[in-house]
Design a protein around this motif. Structure first.
Motif, PDB file in Angstrom:
ATOM      1  N   ARG A  87      -1.715 -12.166 -10.388  1.00  0.00           N
ATOM      2  CA  ARG A  87      -2.785 -11.451  -9.695  1.00  0.00           C
ATOM      3  C   ARG A  87      -2.978 -10.023 -10.193  1.00  0.00           C
ATOM      4  N   TYR A  88      -1.895  -9.338 -10.567  1.00  0.00           N
ATOM      5  CA  TYR A  88      -1.980  -7.897 -10.810  1.00  0.00           C
ATOM      6  C   TYR A  88      -1.591  -7.417 -12.198  1.00  0.00           C
ATOM      7  N   GLU A  89      -1.040  -8.254 -13.037  1.00  0.00           N
ATOM      8  CA  GLU A  89      -0.575  -7.769 -14.343  1.00  0.00           C
ATOM      9  C   GLU A  89      -1.718  -7.148 -15.144  1.00  0.00           C
ATOM     10  N   ASP A  90      -2.881  -7.760 -15.110  1.00  0.00           N
ATOM     11  CA  ASP A  90      -4.032  -7.232 -15.857  1.00  0.00           C
ATOM     12  C   ASP A  90      -4.530  -5.902 -15.298  1.00  0.00           C
ATOM     13  N   ARG A  91      -4.166  -5.606 -14.074  1.00  0.00           N
ATOM     14  CA  ARG A  91      -4.600  -4.349 -13.447  1.00  0.00           C
ATOM     15  C   ARG A  91      -3.557  -3.242 -13.577  1.00  0.00           C
ATOM     16  N   GLY A  92      -2.387  -3.554 -14.163  1.00  0.00           N
ATOM     17  CA  GLY A  92      -1.407  -2.504 -14.401  1.00  0.00           C
ATOM     18  C   GLY A  92      -0.084  -2.642 -13.697  1.00  0.00           C
ATOM     19  N   LEU A  93       0.223  -3.816 -13.144  1.00  0.00           N
ATOM     20  CA  LEU A  93       1.532  -4.034 -12.534  1.00  0.00           C
ATOM     21  C   LEU A  93       2.462  -4.690 -13.546  1.00  0.00           C
ATOM     22  N   LYS A 160      13.705  -5.146  -3.643  1.00  0.00           N
ATOM     23  CA  LYS A 160      12.577  -4.774  -4.492  1.00  0.00           C
ATOM     24  C   LYS A 160      12.261  -3.289  -4.340  1.00  0.00           C
ATOM     25  N   PHE A 161      11.959  -2.647  -5.479  1.00  0.00           N
ATOM     26  CA  PHE A 161      11.538  -1.243  -5.488  1.00  0.00           C
ATOM     27  C   PHE A 161      10.160  -1.179  -6.121  1.00  0.00           C
ATOM     28  N   LEU A 162       9.211  -0.622  -5.394  1.00  0.00           N
ATOM     29  CA  LEU A 162       7.875  -0.409  -5.928  1.00  0.00           C
ATOM     30  C   LEU A 162       7.805   1.035  -6.418  1.00  0.00           C
ATOM     31  N   VAL A 163       7.419   1.200  -7.678  1.00  0.00           N
ATOM     32  CA  VAL A 163       7.422   2.507  -8.333  1.00  0.00           C
ATOM     33  C   VAL A 163       5.983   2.857  -8.714  1.00  0.00           C
ATOM     34  N   ASP A 164       5.568   4.080  -8.396  1.00  0.00           N
ATOM     35  CA  ASP A 164       4.195   4.486  -8.687  1.00  0.00           C
ATOM     36  C   ASP A 164       3.997   4.803 -10.168  1.00  0.00           C
ATOM     37  N   ALA A 175      15.732  -7.741   0.802  1.00  0.00           N
ATOM     38  CA  ALA A 175      15.870  -8.998   0.075  1.00  0.00           C
ATOM     39  C   ALA A 175      15.035 -10.124   0.670  1.00  0.00           C
ATOM     40  N   HIS A 176      14.958 -10.202   1.973  1.00  0.00           N
ATOM     41  CA  HIS A 176      14.290 -11.332   2.622  1.00  0.00           C
ATOM     42  C   HIS A 176      12.771 -11.192   2.661  1.00  0.00           C
ATOM     43  N   LEU A 177      12.252 -10.025   2.361  1.00  0.00           N
ATOM     44  CA  LEU A 177      10.804  -9.831   2.375  1.00  0.00           C
ATOM     45  C   LEU A 177      10.197 -10.528   1.162  1.00  0.00           C
ATOM     46  N   GLU A 178       9.252 -11.389   1.411  1.00  0.00           N
ATOM     47  CA  GLU A 178       8.611 -12.114   0.312  1.00  0.00           C
ATOM     48  C   GLU A 178       7.695 -11.179  -0.468  1.00  0.00           C
ATOM     49  N   PRO A 179       7.574 -11.388  -1.772  1.00  0.00           N
ATOM     50  CA  PRO A 179       6.737 -10.520  -2.599  1.00  0.00           C
ATOM     51  C   PRO A 179       5.293 -10.392  -2.111  1.00  0.00           C
ATOM     52  N   SER A 180       4.750 -11.425  -1.494  1.00  0.00           N
ATOM     53  CA  SER A 180       3.366 -11.354  -1.007  1.00  0.00           C
ATOM     54  C   SER A 180       3.177 -10.255   0.034  1.00  0.00           C
ATOM     55  N   ALA A 181       4.246  -9.848   0.706  1.00  0.00           N
ATOM     56  CA  ALA A 181       4.154  -8.788   1.709  1.00  0.00           C
ATOM     57  C   ALA A 181       3.919  -7.418   1.083  1.00  0.00           C
ATOM     58  N   LEU A 182       4.043  -7.307  -0.231  1.00  0.00           N
ATOM     59  CA  LEU A 182       3.867  -6.029  -0.922  1.00  0.00           C
ATOM     60  C   LEU A 182       2.430  -5.800  -1.377  1.00  0.00           C
ATOM     61  N   VAL A 183       1.551  -6.766  -1.166  1.00  0.00           N
ATOM     62  CA  VAL A 183       0.193  -6.720  -1.716  1.00  0.00           C
ATOM     63  C   VAL A 183      -0.542  -5.447  -1.334  1.00  0.00           C
ATOM     64  N   ASP A 184      -0.518  -5.052  -0.076  1.00  0.00           N
ATOM     65  CA  ASP A 184      -1.259  -3.843   0.339  1.00  0.00           C
ATOM     66  C   ASP A 184      -0.755  -2.605  -0.388  1.00  0.00           C
ATOM     67  N   ASP A 185       0.560  -2.472  -0.501  1.00  0.00           N
ATOM     68  CA  ASP A 185       1.123  -1.307  -1.187  1.00  0.00           C
ATOM     69  C   ASP A 185       0.808  -1.342  -2.681  1.00  0.00           C
ATOM     70  N   ILE A 186       0.869  -2.513  -3.280  1.00  0.00           N
ATOM     71  CA  ILE A 186       0.530  -2.641  -4.708  1.00  0.00           C
ATOM     72  C   ILE A 186      -0.933  -2.268  -4.923  1.00  0.00           C
ATOM     73  N   GLU A 187      -1.801  -2.775  -4.082  1.00  0.00           N
ATOM     74  CA  GLU A 187      -3.233  -2.434  -4.175  1.00  0.00           C
ATOM     75  C   GLU A 187      -3.438  -0.936  -4.089  1.00  0.00           C
ATOM     76  N   ARG A 188      -2.763  -0.296  -3.145  1.00  0.00           N
ATOM     77  CA  ARG A 188      -2.900   1.162  -2.971  1.00  0.00           C
ATOM     78  C   ARG A 188      -2.486   1.893  -4.242  1.00  0.00           C
ATOM     79  N   LEU A 189      -1.378   1.477  -4.851  1.00  0.00           N
ATOM     80  CA  LEU A 189      -0.897   2.175  -6.049  1.00  0.00           C
ATOM     81  C   LEU A 189      -1.730   1.862  -7.291  1.00  0.00           C
ATOM     82  N   LEU A 190      -2.354   0.724  -7.344  1.00  0.00           N
ATOM     83  CA  LEU A 190      -3.168   0.364  -8.502  1.00  0.00           C
ATOM     84  C   LEU A 190      -4.535   1.052  -8.500  1.00  0.00           C
ATOM     85  N   LYS A 191      -4.973   1.551  -7.363  1.00  0.00           N
ATOM     86  CA  LYS A 191      -6.294   2.205  -7.292  1.00  0.00           C
ATOM     87  C   LYS A 191      -6.315   3.491  -8.047  1.00  0.00           C
TER      88      LYS A 191
END
Length: 191
Positions: A87-93, A160-164, A175-191
């Motif tokens: 979903r996000y590699e082409d946008r910079g993740l 998981k660590f999300l880095v700007d 550990a138990h949080l599924e990667p899909s739960a990070l979508v909003d934060d990833i979207e925010r950082l990709l803007k």
């Protein structure tokens, strides 16, 4: 009253130039110090033992994950990480995966071909794969020491660590949080 002595103006000029040059040098030194406190200042090894300077990822949003092949979380985490890549590699993740065997021996595969064979067998296209490391304790890899500097040690596989884009940790996820739960934060950082 200002002095009419020409030496006075020469001294003032020298003082102003010195202050300006010192200000510029201190600004560069501060930028260098900021650089040293980002992940871009680190070099890690890929799964084949080749050094990779993380500055290659400068300007990207990064998700850094300690992975394991035989954990109860493995299949759902692999699926979620792959969905984020698609979903996000082409946008910079970019996802940086660090195999770790510290939690119940759940990553027994050796670096290199054995790890890559495991991922192929699972159909897990989860991003960049690096050398197996320790993520906690005295022998923790320097990257993970930096990631956990202001937070407790890693508690399990798939933390998981999300880095700007500036190389600073934006958020840590358990550990138990599924990667899909990070979508909003990833979207925010990709803007």
């Amino acid at each position: 009253m200002l002095s009419e002595d020409p030496r006075f103006y020469g001294l003032i000029t020298v003082a102003l130039v010195t202050v300006l040059l010192t200000h510029q040098r201190l600004g560069r030194d501060l930028d260098d110090m900021r650089w040293q406190h980002t992940i871009y200042s680190r070099t890690v090894n890929d799964t084949y033992g080749r050094p990779v300077a993380l500055k290659l990822y400068q300007g990207k949003v990064l998700l850094i994950v300690n992975i394991a092949s035989r954990c109860g979380l493995t299949l759902t985490q692999y699926t979620g990480l792959q969905e984020l890549i698609e979903r996000y590699e082409d946008r910079g993740l970019s996802i940086l995966n660090f195999p770790c065997n510290q939690f119940g021996g759940q990553m027994p595969e050796s670096d290199g071909q054995e790890t890559m064979d495991h991922l192929r067998k699972e159909g897990a296209n989860i991003g960049h794969i690096f050398a197996k490391i320790q993520v906690k304790g005295r022998k923790a890899d320097p990257l993970y020491k930096m990631l956990t500097l202001n937070q407790p040690e890693i508690e399990w596989n798939f933390v998981k660590f999300l880095v700007d884009r500036q190389g600073k940790v934006f958020q840590r996820y358990g550990a138990h949080l599924e990667p899909s739960a990070l979508v909003d934060d990833i979207e925010r950082l990709l803007k």
